[in-house]
Scaffold this motif. Structure first.
Motif, short mmCIF file in Angstrom:
data_model
loop_
_atom_site.label_atom_id
_atom_site.label_comp_id
_atom_site.label_asym_id
_atom_site.label_seq_id
_atom_site.Cartn_x
_atom_site.Cartn_y
_atom_site.Cartn_z
N GLY A 57 17.82 79.71 39.13
CA GLY A 57 18.59 80.95 40.38
C GLY A 57 17.63 80.72 42.28
N ALA A 90 17.94 78.29 44.34
CA ALA A 90 19.08 78.08 44.88
C ALA A 90 18.68 79.00 45.86
CB ALA A 90 20.71 78.97 44.05
N GLU A 150 22.18 80.88 38.71
CA GLU A 150 23.16 79.86 39.56
C GLU A 150 22.77 79.23 40.58
OE1 GLU A 150 25.22 79.08 36.88
OE2 GLU A 150 25.29 80.35 35.86
N ILE A 151 22.95 77.73 40.37
CA ILE A 151 22.51 76.58 41.34
C ILE A 151 24.39 76.60 42.02
CG2 ILE A 151 21.63 74.79 40.25
CD1 ILE A 151 19.86 74.56 42.50
N SER A 152 24.42 75.70 42.74
CA SER A 152 26.10 75.42 43.11
C SER A 152 25.43 74.32 44.43
CB SER A 152 26.83 76.56 44.32
OG SER A 152 25.66 76.69 45.17
N ARG A 153 24.21 73.78 44.71
CA ARG A 153 23.90 72.93 45.96
C ARG A 153 22.60 71.60 45.25
NH1 ARG A 153 19.21 73.47 49.71
NH2 ARG A 153 18.79 75.85 48.15
N LYS A 192 22.04 72.25 34.72
CA LYS A 192 22.57 73.32 35.85
C LYS A 192 22.41 72.09 37.00
CE LYS A 192 22.82 77.89 33.89
NZ LYS A 192 21.64 79.45 34.10
N LYS A 240 24.66 69.21 37.28
CA LYS A 240 25.98 69.75 36.84
C LYS A 240 25.98 69.85 38.69
CE LYS A 240 29.12 73.81 35.72
NZ LYS A 240 29.04 74.27 35.52
N ALA A 241 25.03 70.28 39.30
CA ALA A 241 25.35 70.60 41.01
C ALA A 241 24.95 69.44 41.31
CB ALA A 241 24.64 71.88 41.37
#
Length: 148
Positions: free
Chosen positions: A81, A84, A118-121, A137, A140-141
């Motif tokens: 996190g 991110a 969470e991480i999205s990039r 994680k 997955k990103a």
């Protein structure tokens, strides 16, 4: 309320104990040190655990076991996190980047990435250790977890 209007709470200020200024002051003669002996002398200080020459308790008791405290290695820890929150222009992350960002301290021997947050990039992260959830994680990103 302004700074010059602040007042101390009643009982916050005490009069300084004036020691050795005559019997009328209440702290004359022996100045609160009792009568004679080592602790009545100037420059006297007895180390903690000293029992007047008697074998001290800490030397009577057995000392067993091993304590790893002196030999430990403190590894810098960071969460997914926190990665991110890094600047969007950063794509490759290592210990130097995190030190510059102020997320870890300089000079720590290793780096471990944990999976909290969470991480999205997609980030290419280089560290000494990864938890399983952190690795999952990151991948997955669309990023990579490289063990250095």
């Amino acid at each position: 309320m302004k700074l010059h209007e602040l007042k101390n709470v009643k009982g916050a200020i005490h009069r300084k104990k004036r020691v050795g200024c005559g019997e009328g002051g209440g702290h004359g003669k022996t100045s609160g040190r009792g009568g004679k002996g080592q602790s009545a002398r100037s420059g006297s200080s007895i180390r903690p655990g000293f029992e007047g020459g008697q074998m001290p308790l800490y030397r009577k008791l057995p000392h067993r076991g091993f304590n790893n405290y002196e030999f430990r290695t403190e590894i810098a820890v960071i969460n997914v996190g926190d990665l991110a929150k890094l600047d969007a222009s950063i794509t490759e992350v290592n210990a130097e980047v995190l030190v510059k960002a102020g997320l870890i301290r300089n000079g720590q021997p290793g780096l471990k990435v944990l999976g909290d947050g969470e991480i999205s990039r997609a980030l290419k992260v280089t560290a000494g250790k990864f938890s399983e959830s952190a690795k999952a994680k990151l991948e997955k990103a669309g990023g990579q977890a490289i063990v250095a």
